[in-house]
Design an enzyme around this catalytic site. Structure first.
Site, PDB file in Angstrom:
ATOM      1  N   ARG A   1       1.774 -31.703  -1.904  1.00 20.47           N
ATOM      2  CA  ARG A   1       2.333 -31.496  -2.854  1.00 20.47           C
ATOM      3  C   ARG A   1       3.203 -32.271  -3.328  1.00 20.47           C
ATOM      4  NH1 ARG A   1       4.193 -25.686  -4.400  1.00 20.47           N
ATOM      5  NH2 ARG A   1       2.248 -25.222  -4.430  1.00 20.47           N
TER       6      ARG A   1
ATOM      7  N   ARG B   1      12.937 -26.520  -3.904  1.00 22.02           N
ATOM      8  CA  ARG B   1      10.973 -26.768  -4.673  1.00 22.02           C
ATOM      9  C   ARG B   1      12.229 -27.605  -4.761  1.00 22.02           C
ATOM     10  NH1 ARG B   1       6.938 -23.904  -2.901  1.00 22.02           N
ATOM     11  NH2 ARG B   1       7.722 -22.871  -1.318  1.00 22.02           N
TER      12      ARG B   1
ATOM     13  N   LYS C   1      11.549 -19.318  -0.593  1.00 21.81           N
ATOM     14  CA  LYS C   1      11.776 -20.811  -1.559  1.00 21.81           C
ATOM     15  C   LYS C   1      13.044 -20.664  -2.689  1.00 21.81           C
ATOM     16  CE  LYS C   1       7.234 -19.620  -2.708  1.00 21.81           C
ATOM     17  NZ  LYS C   1       6.033 -19.967  -3.431  1.00 21.81           N
TER      18      LYS C   1
ATOM     19  N   LYS D   1      14.341 -22.187  -6.077  1.00 15.51           N
ATOM     20  CA  LYS D   1      13.782 -23.174  -7.207  1.00 15.51           C
ATOM     21  C   LYS D   1      15.101 -23.673  -8.838  1.00 15.51           C
ATOM     22  CE  LYS D   1       9.193 -21.906  -6.408  1.00 15.51           C
ATOM     23  NZ  LYS D   1       7.730 -21.047  -6.978  1.00 15.51           N
TER      24      LYS D   1
ATOM     25  N   CYS E   1      -3.622 -21.223 -12.958  1.00 15.67           N
ATOM     26  CA  CYS E   1      -2.654 -21.863 -12.124  1.00 15.67           C
ATOM     27  C   CYS E   1      -3.843 -22.638 -11.890  1.00 15.67           C
ATOM     28  CB  CYS E   1      -2.246 -20.659 -11.471  1.00 15.67           C
ATOM     29  SG  CYS E   1      -3.376 -19.321 -10.816  1.00 15.67           S
TER      30      CYS E   1
ATOM     31  N   CYS F   1      -6.948 -22.159  -3.412  1.00 18.38           N
ATOM     32  CA  CYS F   1      -6.102 -20.731  -3.411  1.00 18.38           C
ATOM     33  C   CYS F   1      -6.877 -19.971  -2.327  1.00 18.38           C
ATOM     34  CB  CYS F   1      -5.492 -21.059  -4.607  1.00 18.38           C
ATOM     35  SG  CYS F   1      -3.822 -19.605  -4.379  1.00 18.38           S
TER      36      CYS F   1
ATOM     37  N   CYS G   1      -4.162 -15.134  -9.429  1.00 23.67           N
ATOM     38  CA  CYS G   1      -3.467 -13.454  -8.180  1.00 23.67           C
ATOM     39  C   CYS G   1      -1.853 -13.103  -9.231  1.00 23.67           C
ATOM     40  CB  CYS G   1      -2.801 -13.884  -7.467  1.00 23.67           C
ATOM     41  SG  CYS G   1      -1.886 -14.458  -6.602  1.00 23.67           S
TER      42      CYS G   1
ATOM     43  N   CYS H   1       2.123 -18.096 -10.045  1.00 23.76           N
ATOM     44  CA  CYS H   1       2.361 -19.099 -10.205  1.00 23.76           C
ATOM     45  C   CYS H   1       2.668 -20.219 -11.890  1.00 23.76           C
ATOM     46  CB  CYS H   1       1.576 -20.642  -9.592  1.00 23.76           C
ATOM     47  SG  CYS H   1       1.300 -19.725  -7.761  1.00 23.76           S
TER      48      CYS H   1
HETATM   49 FE1  SRM Z   1       2.449 -21.088  -6.430  1.00 19.16          FE
HETATM   50  C1  SRM Z   1       2.069 -19.638  -4.199  1.00 19.16           C
HETATM   51  C2  SRM Z   1       0.386 -22.549  -6.119  1.00 19.16           C
HETATM   52  C3  SRM Z   1       4.563 -22.405  -9.405  1.00 19.16           C
HETATM   53  C4  SRM Z   1       4.697 -18.157  -7.204  1.00 19.16           C
HETATM   54  N1  SRM Z   1       1.425 -21.330  -5.008  1.00 19.16           N
HETATM   55  C5  SRM Z   1       0.501 -20.996  -4.270  1.00 19.16           C
HETATM   56  C6  SRM Z   1      -0.166 -21.276  -3.150  1.00 19.16           C
HETATM   57  C7  SRM Z   1       0.109 -22.628  -2.354  1.00 19.16           C
HETATM   58  C8  SRM Z   1      -1.189 -20.791  -2.795  1.00 19.16           C
HETATM   59  C9  SRM Z   1      -0.737 -19.987  -0.980  1.00 19.16           C
HETATM   60  O1  SRM Z   1       0.296 -19.858  -0.552  1.00 19.16           O
HETATM   61  O2  SRM Z   1      -1.545 -20.562   0.101  1.00 19.16           O
HETATM   62  C10 SRM Z   1      -1.228 -22.308  -4.239  1.00 19.16           C
HETATM   63  C11 SRM Z   1      -1.428 -23.810  -4.107  1.00 19.16           C
HETATM   64  C12 SRM Z   1      -3.108 -23.890  -4.846  1.00 19.16           C
HETATM   65  C13 SRM Z   1      -3.371 -24.676  -5.145  1.00 19.16           C
HETATM   66  O3  SRM Z   1      -4.906 -24.821  -4.230  1.00 19.16           O
HETATM   67  O4  SRM Z   1      -3.224 -25.425  -4.542  1.00 19.16           O
HETATM   68  C14 SRM Z   1       0.511 -22.130  -5.397  1.00 19.16           C
HETATM   69  N2  SRM Z   1       2.128 -22.911  -7.420  1.00 19.16           N
HETATM   70  C15 SRM Z   1       0.996 -23.096  -7.684  1.00 19.16           C
HETATM   71  C16 SRM Z   1       0.889 -24.160  -8.514  1.00 19.16           C
HETATM   72  C17 SRM Z   1      -0.219 -26.065  -7.667  1.00 19.16           C
HETATM   73  C18 SRM Z   1       0.404 -23.813  -9.435  1.00 19.16           C
HETATM   74  C19 SRM Z   1      -0.304 -24.365 -10.950  1.00 19.16           C
HETATM   75  O5  SRM Z   1      -1.331 -24.076 -11.902  1.00 19.16           O
HETATM   76  O6  SRM Z   1       0.146 -25.710 -11.097  1.00 19.16           O
HETATM   77  C20 SRM Z   1       2.442 -24.873  -9.405  1.00 19.16           C
HETATM   78  C21 SRM Z   1       2.971 -25.566  -8.223  1.00 19.16           C
HETATM   79  C22 SRM Z   1       4.367 -25.780  -8.232  1.00 19.16           C
HETATM   80  C23 SRM Z   1       5.070 -27.159  -7.384  1.00 19.16           C
HETATM   81  O7  SRM Z   1       4.129 -28.393  -7.799  1.00 19.16           O
HETATM   82  O8  SRM Z   1       6.367 -26.887  -6.706  1.00 19.16           O
HETATM   83  C24 SRM Z   1       3.033 -23.134  -8.435  1.00 19.16           C
HETATM   84  N3  SRM Z   1       4.545 -20.875  -8.067  1.00 19.16           N
HETATM   85  C25 SRM Z   1       4.620 -21.291  -8.851  1.00 19.16           C
HETATM   86  C26 SRM Z   1       5.673 -20.785 -10.051  1.00 19.16           C
HETATM   87  C27 SRM Z   1       6.512 -21.820 -11.009  1.00 19.16           C
HETATM   88  C28 SRM Z   1       7.327 -22.404 -10.707  1.00 19.16           C
HETATM   89  O9  SRM Z   1       7.509 -22.045  -9.636  1.00 19.16           O
HETATM   90  O10 SRM Z   1       8.408 -21.856 -11.602  1.00 19.16           O
HETATM   91  C29 SRM Z   1       5.721 -19.503  -9.391  1.00 19.16           C
HETATM   92  C30 SRM Z   1       6.745 -18.228  -9.771  1.00 19.16           C
HETATM   93  C31 SRM Z   1       7.649 -18.364  -9.701  1.00 19.16           C
HETATM   94  C32 SRM Z   1       8.314 -18.264  -8.683  1.00 19.16           C
HETATM   95  O11 SRM Z   1       8.210 -18.609  -7.447  1.00 19.16           O
HETATM   96  O12 SRM Z   1       8.884 -16.662  -8.662  1.00 19.16           O
HETATM   97  C33 SRM Z   1       4.913 -19.550  -8.378  1.00 19.16           C
HETATM   98  N4  SRM Z   1       2.909 -19.736  -5.862  1.00 19.16           N
HETATM   99  C34 SRM Z   1       4.051 -18.383  -5.929  1.00 19.16           C
HETATM  100  C35 SRM Z   1       4.176 -17.351  -4.858  1.00 19.16           C
HETATM  101  C36 SRM Z   1       5.003 -15.763  -5.099  1.00 19.16           C
HETATM  102  C37 SRM Z   1       6.395 -16.086  -4.361  1.00 19.16           C
HETATM  103  C38 SRM Z   1       6.983 -14.966  -4.521  1.00 19.16           C
HETATM  104  O13 SRM Z   1       8.465 -14.941  -4.712  1.00 19.16           O
HETATM  105  O14 SRM Z   1       6.783 -13.999  -4.685  1.00 19.16           O
HETATM  106  C39 SRM Z   1       3.174 -17.627  -4.529  1.00 19.16           C
HETATM  107  C40 SRM Z   1       2.888 -16.617  -2.426  1.00 19.16           C
HETATM  108  C41 SRM Z   1       4.365 -16.484  -1.974  1.00 19.16           C
HETATM  109  O15 SRM Z   1       4.923 -17.781  -2.254  1.00 19.16           O
HETATM  110  O16 SRM Z   1       3.769 -16.328  -0.562  1.00 19.16           O
HETATM  111  C42 SRM Z   1       2.882 -19.287  -4.409  1.00 19.16           C
HETATM  112 FE1  SF4 Z   2      -3.308 -18.958  -5.815  1.00 13.85          FE
HETATM  113 FE2  SF4 Z   2      -2.348 -16.922  -7.339  1.00 13.85          FE
HETATM  114 FE3  SF4 Z   2      -1.219 -19.076  -7.363  1.00 13.85          FE
HETATM  115 FE4  SF4 Z   2      -2.513 -18.738  -9.174  1.00 13.85          FE
HETATM  116  S1  SF4 Z   2      -1.091 -17.747  -9.027  1.00 13.85           S
HETATM  117  S2  SF4 Z   2      -2.245 -20.161  -7.748  1.00 13.85           S
HETATM  118  S3  SF4 Z   2      -4.551 -17.733  -7.418  1.00 13.85           S
HETATM  119  S4  SF4 Z   2      -1.092 -18.344  -6.201  1.00 13.85           S
END
Ligand code: SRM
Ligand code: SF4
Length: 585
Positions: free
Chosen positions: A97, A166, A230, A232, A453, A459, A498, A502
Site C-alpha cells: 500500500r 496512516r 493505527k 487516522k 472493501c 483479505c 467483515c 474498511c
Molecule cells: Fe482496512 C484491516 C483493507 C480502510 C478498518 N483493511 C484491513 C486489511 C489490511 C486486512 C488485514 O488486516 O489483514 C485489509 C486488506 C485487504 C486487501 O486484501 O487489500 C484492509 N482498509 C482496507 C482498504 C484497502 C479497503 C478498501 O477497499 O479501500 C482500505 C485501505 C485504506 C488505506 O489506504 O490506508 C481500508 N480500514 C479502512 C478504513 C476506512 C478509513 O480508514 O477511512 C477502516 C475504518 C476506519 C477505522 O480504522 O476505524 C478500516 N481495516 C480496518 C480494521 C479495523 C480496525 C479497528 O479499529 O478495529 C482492520 C482490522 C485490524 O486492523 O485489525 C482492517
Molecule cells: Fe477485509 Fe473486513 Fe476490511 Fe473488508 S472490511 S477489507 S473484509 S478487513
C-alpha cells in the site's frame, strides 16, 4: 447538518483501558508491543527473511513488522481448498500500500505505478478508501524490485499500514479551489511530520546502507514502541465530507475565509472497526473539540497523537484505538489532556455545514481555468475487463504528450479517480481515449454512491464476498428502485466483507456487513453527509433475503417520503430503525 452530530450512546460502560478489573493485576502488554520493542526500529529479521527464497511468506513476527513498511503477507483464499486437498502450501504473496497524502499523483507517477502492477503484481491497481493505491499478488522475489520502482518515482509505502499515523486524507481535489489546495498541502505536512524517522524502509527494501558513526537512531514522536494501534487523520473542506471526517481518529474541518483555509474545527475519536458479538467494540463518530487557526495544525495533531500514544490501551488490540481511550477516560478528561499538551486551549468551534460524503462525477472547471474529470471506478479496481479497458485507457491518458508532464491523478476517498489539470484540447482527447477503450461513464445513482472493501480473495479477515459481490447486488437493488420510480434518487450504499469497516459502512444510508459466507447484516439510516451512524435492521441475510428486506422499506419511502427527504432520514423518521441502539448484534 450543522456542527456536532448527535452522539451515539456508548455501547459499553466506560472502562479504564489498559488496567485490569478492580483489584486485578494490570494486564500484560500485547505481543505486538514486545515485537515493536525488540525490532530495532522496525528491522527485526525482515531483511534476512526476504532473502530466504525457500519460504514464500515471512515468520509471524516479520509479518507484523512488514506492515509498518506498508505491506501485508496474504494468500489467495480462492485457491486454499484446492491447494489444501493437494497438500500444497498456501499461495502466499504480498499486498503493498502506498503513502499518497491527499491522493495526489503526477501523471508520470501514475504511469510508473501502472507498469509496476503489470510487471510485479497481479496486473491491477486498487484505489483505496484512504486515497491511496494497493498492489496485490506481489511474490516475495518481486518485493524489493517493486519497492525500488516505487522509490524511483519518489513515492514510498512507509507507514501505510502498522501502528502509526496512516495515509493522511484531504478533500479531493487540490486543483479545485485555493481551500482544496491548502487542505492537500496540510495533509502532506501532517504526513511528513508523523513519518517514522527510522531508516529501516530504505535499508531493507531499497538497499541504502546505514550510516555508521552517525547519531543513534530515535523516534522523537513515537518512541520505540510506536502507537498502540493505527491512527487516522483527514481534512474536510465543507460542504463536501468526502473524507468522512467523523470516522477519523483525528479530523480537521476547514473553516474557509476569503477562499483560503483560516483554521479548523477539530474532531477526535472517530472509528469504524468492531467485532460481531463483542459489544465492547463499536463504531463511533468523532467529537468536536474546538477551533484552532491554520498555523496550529501540527501542534494540535501532535497533542492528540501523543495523548493516544501515552494513554491508548497497549494490552488489548481490539480496544486500542483513540475512540476507546476517549470513552474509557471521558471526553472532559481527554479535552483537558489535549489542552495541557498545547500552547493555548482551543477556541469555541465555528459553525460548518456538510451536504454530501460521496463524489460528484464528470467534468468540472477548476479555479486554475483547467478541467478536472472525476471518473467513477467501481470499488476502486483499475483493471482491463471485457466490458471496458480502464487500466489501458488511464495509461494512455497518463502518457499523453504534454499531459504527461502537467497532468495529475487524484484518488478520492470514495475510491474514484480525478484526472486533473486538463486543457480544453486535452479534455477532448481524454474523452476520446475513454470512449476508444469502452470505459463506461453512465451509472445509476445508487451505483455512484456505492462502495465495497476489497474482501475476498486477498483479505485474510473477510467473512463474506465484498468487492466481487456488490456490483451485482446494486443491479438487483436498482431494479427494485426502478419499480418504485426511485432510480434517480441519491442513496449511499456500502458493503464490507467483515465488521472491520474498511468501506466505512456504518455511515451509509444502506450498509451490508459480512457475517459469514453469503450472509450479511443489513443496517439502515446513515445520514447523506456521513455525520451519523446507521443502525442494525436485519441480521445474517442471504442475497434474496436482502432484497426481500429492502423492498418494503423502499416502497414505504416511495410513498411516504417528505419533499427532498433522504432515504437515511426517512427510515429513522418512520421508526424503521431506532434513532439509537445497536449498530450490530
Ligand atoms: Fe482496512 C484491516 C483493507 C480502510 C478498518 N483493511 C484491513 C486489511 C489490511 C486486512 C488485514 O488486516 O489483514 C485489509 C486488506 C485487504 C486487501 O486484501 O487489500 C484492509 N482498509 C482496507 C482498504 C484497502 C479497503 C478498501 O477497499 O479501500 C482500505 C485501505 C485504506 C488505506 O489506504 O490506508 C481500508 N480500514 C479502512 C478504513 C476506512 C478509513 O480508514 O477511512 C477502516 C475504518 C476506519 C477505522 O480504522 O476505524 C478500516 N481495516 C480496518 C480494521 C479495523 C480496525 C479497528 O479499529 O478495529 C482492520 C482490522 C485490524 O486492523 O485489525 C482492517
Ligand atoms: Fe477485509 Fe473486513 Fe476490511 Fe473488508 S472490511 S477489507 S473484509 S478487513
Amino acid at each position: 447538518m450543522d456542527g456536532a452530530p448527535p452522539k451515539p450512546e456508548p455501547a459499553v460502560a466506560a472502562g479504564d483501558p489498559g488496567r485490569g478489573a478492580a483489584g486485578a493485576p494490570p494486564a500484560p502488554p500485547s505481543p505486538n508491543e514486545q515485537i515493536k520493542a525488540r525490532s530495532r526500529f522496525l528491522r527485526g529479521t525482515l531483511s534476512e527473511e526476504l532473502d530466504r527464497a525457500a519460504l514464500g511468506g515471512l515468520s509471524e513476527e516479520a509479518s507484523q513488522l512488514v506492515k509498518f513498511h506498508g505491506m501485508y503477507v496474504q494468500d489467495d483464499r480462492d485457491l486454499r481448498p484446492e491447494r489444501a486437498k493437494r497438500k500444497l502450501d498456501r499461495a502466499v504473496s504480498f499486498m503493498a500500500r502506498l503513502r499518497i497524502p491527499a491522493g495526489v499523483l503526477t501523471a508520470r507517477q501514475f504511469l510508473a505505478l501502472d507498469r509496476i502492477a503489470a510487471e510485479r503484481a497481479n496486473g491491477t491497481l486498487r484505489l483505496t478508501t484512504r486515497q491511496t493505491i494497493q498492489f496485490h499478488g506481489i511474490i516475495k522475489s518481486n518485493v524489493r524490485a517493486a519497492l525500488r520502482a516505487i522509490d524511483a518515482v519518489l513515492l514510498d509505502t512507509i507507514a501505510a499500514c502498522g501502528d502509526v499515523n496512516r495515509n493522511v486524507m484531504a478533500a479531493a481535489n487540490p486543483f479545485r479551489s485555493r481551500a482544496h489546495a491548502d487542505a492537500a498541502e496540510a495533509a502532506a505536512r501532517l504526513s511528513a511530520h508523523f513519518l517514522p524517522r527510522t531508516g529501516a524502509w530504505r535499508e531493507i527494501f531499497i538497499g541504502d546502507q546505514r550510516v555508521r558513526g552517525g547519531e543513534p537512531e530515535s523516534e522523537p514522536i513515537y518512541g520505540a514502541t510506536y502507537l498502540p494501534r493505527k491512527f487516522k487523520v483527514a481534512i474536510a473542506v465543507p460542504p463536501a465530507n468526502d473524507v468522512d471526517v467523523y470516522a477519523q481518529d483525528l479530523g480537521f474541518v476547514a473553516i474557509v475565509q476569503d477562499g483560503a483555509i483560516a483554521g479548523y474545527d477539530v474532531l477526535a475519536g472517530g472509528g469504524m472497526g468492531m467485532t460481531h458479538g463483542e459489544p465492547d467494540t463499536y463504531p463511533r463518530v468523532g467529537d468536536v473539540l474546538g477551533y484552532c487557526p491554520a498555523d496550529r495544525l501540527i501542534e494540535v495533531a501532535e497533542a492528540v497523537l501523543t495523548a493516544q500514544r501515552d494513554f491508548g490501551d497497549r494490552t488489548n488490540r481490539k480496544r486500542a484505538r483513540l475512540k476507546y481511550t476517549i470513552d474509557g477516560r471521558g471526553l472532559d478528561w481527554f479535552k483537558a489532556e489535549i489542552d495541557r499538551r498545547m500552547r493555548s486551549p482551543f477556541e469555541p468551534p465555528r459553525p460548518f455545514a456538510f451536504s454530501t460524503h460521496d463524489d460528484r462525477l464528470g467534468w468540472a472547471p477548476g479555479a486554475d481555468g483547467l478541467h478536472h474529470l472525476t471518473l467513477y471506478v467501481e470499488n476502486g479496481r483499475i483493471a482491463d475487463r471485457d466490458d471496458g479497458r480502464l487500466k489501458a485507457a488511464l495509461a494512455a491518458i497518463a502518457g499523453l504528450e504534454g499531459f504527461g508532464e502537467s497532468g495529475r491523478f487524484v484518488i478520492t476517498p470514495n475510491q474514484n479517480l480525478v484526472i486533473a489539470r486538463a486543457s480544453e484540447a486535452e479534455r477532448v482527447r481524454i474523452d476520446a481515449i475513454l470512449a476508444e477503450h469502452r470505459v463506461p461513464r453512465e451509472f445509476s445513482r445508487l451505483r455512484q454512491g456505492a462502495m465495497a472493501c476489497v474482501g475476498l480473495p486477498t483479505c485474510g479477515l473477510a467473512l463474506a464476498e465484498s468487492e466481487r459481490y456488490l456490483p451485482g447486488l446494486v443491479t438487483r437493488i436498482d431494479a427494485v428502485l426502478a419499480r418504485y420510480g426511485l432510480q434517480d434518487q441519491a442513496i449511499t450504499i456500502r458493503l464490507t466483507g467483515c465488521p472491520n469497516g474498511c468501506a466505512r459502512p456504518y455511515l451509509a444510508e444502506i450498509a451490508l456487513v459480512g457475517r459469514g459466507p453469503g450472509r450479511y447484516n443489513l443496517l439502515l439510516g446513515g445520514a447523506a453527509d456521513g455525520s451519523r451512524l446507521n443502525r442494525l435492521y436485519r441480521e445474517n441475510l442471504a442475497d434474496a433475503e436482502i432484497l426481500a428486506a429492502l423492498e418494503p422499506v423502499i416502497a414505504g419511502y416511495a410513498q411516504a417520503r417528505r419533499d427532498g427527504e433522504r432515504f437515511g432520514d426517512y427510515v429513522r423518521r418512520a421508526g424503521i430503525v431506532p434513532a439509537s441502539g445497536a449498530v450490530s448484534a
